[in-house]
Design a protein around this motif. Sequence first.
Motif, PDB file in Angstrom:
ATOM      1  N   UNK A  70       0.960  -1.198  -0.007  1.00 28.57           N
ATOM      2  CA  UNK A  70       0.126   0.014  -0.114  1.00 28.57           C
ATOM      3  C   UNK A  70       0.812   1.360   0.108  1.00 28.57           C
ATOM      4  N   UNK A  71       0.597   2.085  -0.928  1.00 30.42           N
ATOM      5  CA  UNK A  71       1.344   3.315  -1.049  1.00 30.42           C
ATOM      6  C   UNK A  71       0.431   4.300  -0.385  1.00 30.42           C
ATOM      7  N   UNK A  72       0.954   5.244   0.456  1.00 27.26           N
ATOM      8  CA  UNK A  72       0.395   5.949   1.269  1.00 27.26           C
ATOM      9  C   UNK A  72       0.181   7.340   0.598  1.00 27.26           C
ATOM     10  N   UNK A  73       1.075   8.111   0.057  1.00 28.42           N
ATOM     11  CA  UNK A  73       0.758   9.393  -0.214  1.00 28.42           C
ATOM     12  C   UNK A  73       0.549   9.472  -1.957  1.00 28.42           C
ATOM     13  N   UNK A  74      -0.773   9.255  -2.080  1.00 23.69           N
ATOM     14  CA  UNK A  74      -0.908   9.062  -3.562  1.00 23.69           C
ATOM     15  C   UNK A  74      -1.996  10.162  -3.646  1.00 23.69           C
ATOM     16  N   UNK A  75      -1.693  11.277  -4.350  1.00 23.12           N
ATOM     17  CA  UNK A  75      -2.749  12.607  -4.619  1.00 23.12           C
ATOM     18  C   UNK A  75      -3.946  12.331  -5.353  1.00 23.12           C
ATOM     19  N   UNK A  76      -4.070  11.361  -6.361  1.00 31.18           N
ATOM     20  CA  UNK A  76      -5.600  11.045  -6.696  1.00 31.18           C
ATOM     21  C   UNK A  76      -5.878   9.549  -6.178  1.00 31.18           C
ATOM     22  N   UNK A  77      -7.119   9.583  -5.685  1.00 35.34           N
ATOM     23  CA  UNK A  77      -7.406   8.241  -5.218  1.00 35.34           C
ATOM     24  C   UNK A  77      -7.612   7.258  -6.272  1.00 35.34           C
ATOM     25  N   UNK A  78      -7.752   7.725  -7.438  1.00 32.95           N
ATOM     26  CA  UNK A  78      -8.258   6.861  -8.575  1.00 32.95           C
ATOM     27  C   UNK A  78      -6.895   6.027  -8.912  1.00 32.95           C
ATOM     28  N   UNK A  79      -5.938   6.609  -8.489  1.00 38.72           N
ATOM     29  CA  UNK A  79      -4.494   6.058  -9.150  1.00 38.72           C
ATOM     30  C   UNK A  79      -4.042   5.072  -7.778  1.00 38.72           C
ATOM     31  N   UNK A  80      -4.735   4.800  -6.713  1.00 41.35           N
ATOM     32  CA  UNK A  80      -4.197   4.028  -5.728  1.00 41.35           C
ATOM     33  C   UNK A  80      -4.076   2.582  -6.059  1.00 41.35           C
ATOM     34  N   UNK A  81      -4.631   1.912  -7.095  1.00 36.06           N
ATOM     35  CA  UNK A  81      -4.263   0.703  -7.332  1.00 36.06           C
ATOM     36  C   UNK A  81      -3.236   0.488  -8.384  1.00 36.06           C
ATOM     37  N   UNK A  82      -2.855   1.541  -9.264  1.00 37.94           N
ATOM     38  CA  UNK A  82      -1.649   1.534 -10.054  1.00 37.94           C
ATOM     39  C   UNK A  82      -0.520   1.992  -9.305  1.00 37.94           C
ATOM     40  N   UNK A  83      -0.273   2.763  -8.242  1.00 35.77           N
ATOM     41  CA  UNK A  83       0.524   3.053  -7.224  1.00 35.77           C
ATOM     42  C   UNK A  83       1.140   2.025  -6.617  1.00 35.77           C
ATOM     43  N   UNK A  84      -0.051   1.092  -6.146  1.00 40.79           N
ATOM     44  CA  UNK A  84       0.240  -0.223  -5.475  1.00 40.79           C
ATOM     45  C   UNK A  84       1.064  -1.077  -6.053  1.00 40.79           C
ATOM     46  N   UNK A  85       0.425  -1.279  -7.504  1.00 35.14           N
ATOM     47  CA  UNK A  85       1.188  -2.279  -8.344  1.00 35.14           C
ATOM     48  C   UNK A  85       2.589  -1.903  -8.750  1.00 35.14           C
ATOM     49  N   UNK A  86       2.691  -0.619  -9.028  1.00 38.62           N
ATOM     50  CA  UNK A  86       4.459  -0.152  -9.290  1.00 38.62           C
ATOM     51  C   UNK A  86       5.272  -0.558  -8.021  1.00 38.62           C
ATOM     52  N   UNK A  87       4.558  -0.442  -6.781  1.00 40.52           N
ATOM     53  CA  UNK A  87       5.468  -0.431  -5.736  1.00 40.52           C
ATOM     54  C   UNK A  87       5.683  -2.071  -5.310  1.00 40.52           C
ATOM     55  N   UNK A  88       4.696  -2.955  -5.900  1.00 43.90           N
ATOM     56  CA  UNK A  88       4.631  -4.356  -5.608  1.00 43.90           C
ATOM     57  C   UNK A  88       5.914  -4.609  -6.661  1.00 43.90           C
ATOM     58  N   UNK A  89       5.763  -4.259  -7.980  1.00 44.48           N
ATOM     59  CA  UNK A  89       6.789  -4.741  -8.863  1.00 44.48           C
ATOM     60  C   UNK A  89       8.372  -4.218  -8.652  1.00 44.48           C
ATOM     61  N   UNK A  90       8.284  -3.064  -7.942  1.00 42.42           N
ATOM     62  CA  UNK A  90       9.760  -2.467  -7.405  1.00 42.42           C
ATOM     63  C   UNK A  90      10.094  -3.424  -6.423  1.00 42.42           C
ATOM     64  N   UNK A  91       9.174  -3.958  -5.366  1.00 46.31           N
ATOM     65  CA  UNK A  91       9.810  -4.910  -4.215  1.00 46.31           C
ATOM     66  C   UNK A  91      10.289  -6.092  -4.880  1.00 46.31           C
ATOM     67  N   UNK A  92       9.576  -6.512  -5.897  1.00 44.67           N
ATOM     68  CA  UNK A  92       9.673  -7.877  -6.687  1.00 44.67           C
ATOM     69  C   UNK A  92      11.355  -7.716  -7.223  1.00 44.67           C
ATOM     70  N   UNK A  93      11.343  -6.510  -7.909  1.00 42.36           N
ATOM     71  CA  UNK A  93      12.593  -6.330  -8.794  1.00 42.36           C
ATOM     72  C   UNK A  93      14.008  -6.363  -7.654  1.00 42.36           C
ATOM     73  N   UNK A  94      13.740  -5.679  -6.429  1.00 39.00           N
ATOM     74  CA  UNK A  94      14.872  -5.769  -5.571  1.00 39.00           C
ATOM     75  C   UNK A  94      14.985  -7.032  -4.875  1.00 39.00           C
ATOM     76  N   UNK A  95      14.095  -7.864  -4.743  1.00 32.92           N
ATOM     77  CA  UNK A  95      14.335  -9.183  -4.561  1.00 32.92           C
ATOM     78  C   UNK A  95      14.819 -10.126  -5.070  1.00 32.92           C
ATOM     79  N   UNK A  96      14.708  -9.952  -6.743  1.00 34.98           N
ATOM     80  CA  UNK A  96      15.309 -10.563  -7.769  1.00 34.98           C
ATOM     81  C   UNK A  96      16.881 -10.228  -7.900  1.00 34.98           C
ATOM     82  N   UNK A  97      17.059  -8.980  -7.351  1.00 30.84           N
ATOM     83  CA  UNK A  97      18.653  -8.396  -7.397  1.00 30.84           C
ATOM     84  C   UNK A  97      18.621  -7.289  -8.611  1.00 30.84           C
ATOM     85  N   UNK A  98      17.591  -6.798  -9.299  1.00 33.18           N
ATOM     86  CA  UNK A  98      17.725  -5.742 -10.406  1.00 33.18           C
ATOM     87  C   UNK A  98      17.472  -4.487  -9.600  1.00 33.18           C
ATOM     88  N   UNK A  99      18.464  -3.819  -8.706  1.00 25.19           N
ATOM     89  CA  UNK A  99      18.194  -2.507  -7.869  1.00 25.19           C
ATOM     90  C   UNK A  99      17.928  -1.400  -8.809  1.00 25.19           C
TER      91      UNK A  99
END
Length: 146
Positions: free
Chosen positions: A112-141
């Motif tokens: 969950x991303x806390x500081x989203x200006x437009x509530x309609x974009x909450x799902x998209x922001x969460x998806x990007x954050x989840x992908x970023x976490x995955x890439x860090x786990x894989x090792x692609x910083x």
Amino acid sequence: SERRRTRTRRTPRQKNDAEEKAEQPPAKKPTPRKALPEVEEETAEVDGKEAINALAVRLVARLRERGLAVADDDDAARKQIGGYVMTHKRGTTVDVAAVIRQADVDVGRRVHVDNVECPDNQGLANAFKELANYEFKVGDKFKGAA
């Protein structure tokens, strides 16, 4: 006999592990997550397929309230949690607490991303954050920092 002086090239001294660790900056400590609430012992009686499906639907709602990343599609979530129900079913009794504990471990927390200006974009922001976490786990910083 004339002796010729040759220069020998010295290679830099190899650093040992202790020296390399001393040169590295200290690792950042991850921010602690709030622990999930304890699960009270609970069982449920199921006597057929309909009862198992109904229990799985109720558990999906409870797991979403706990903040777990259960599938957004209700049918997919019911099937996922229904598998856990069947795993912890003994005769006609299901250990509900064990199902919730297993889902806590296997499914994981929802990003969950806390500081989203437009509530309609909450799902998209969460998806990007989840992908970023995955890439860090894989090792692609590089991708994880984007």
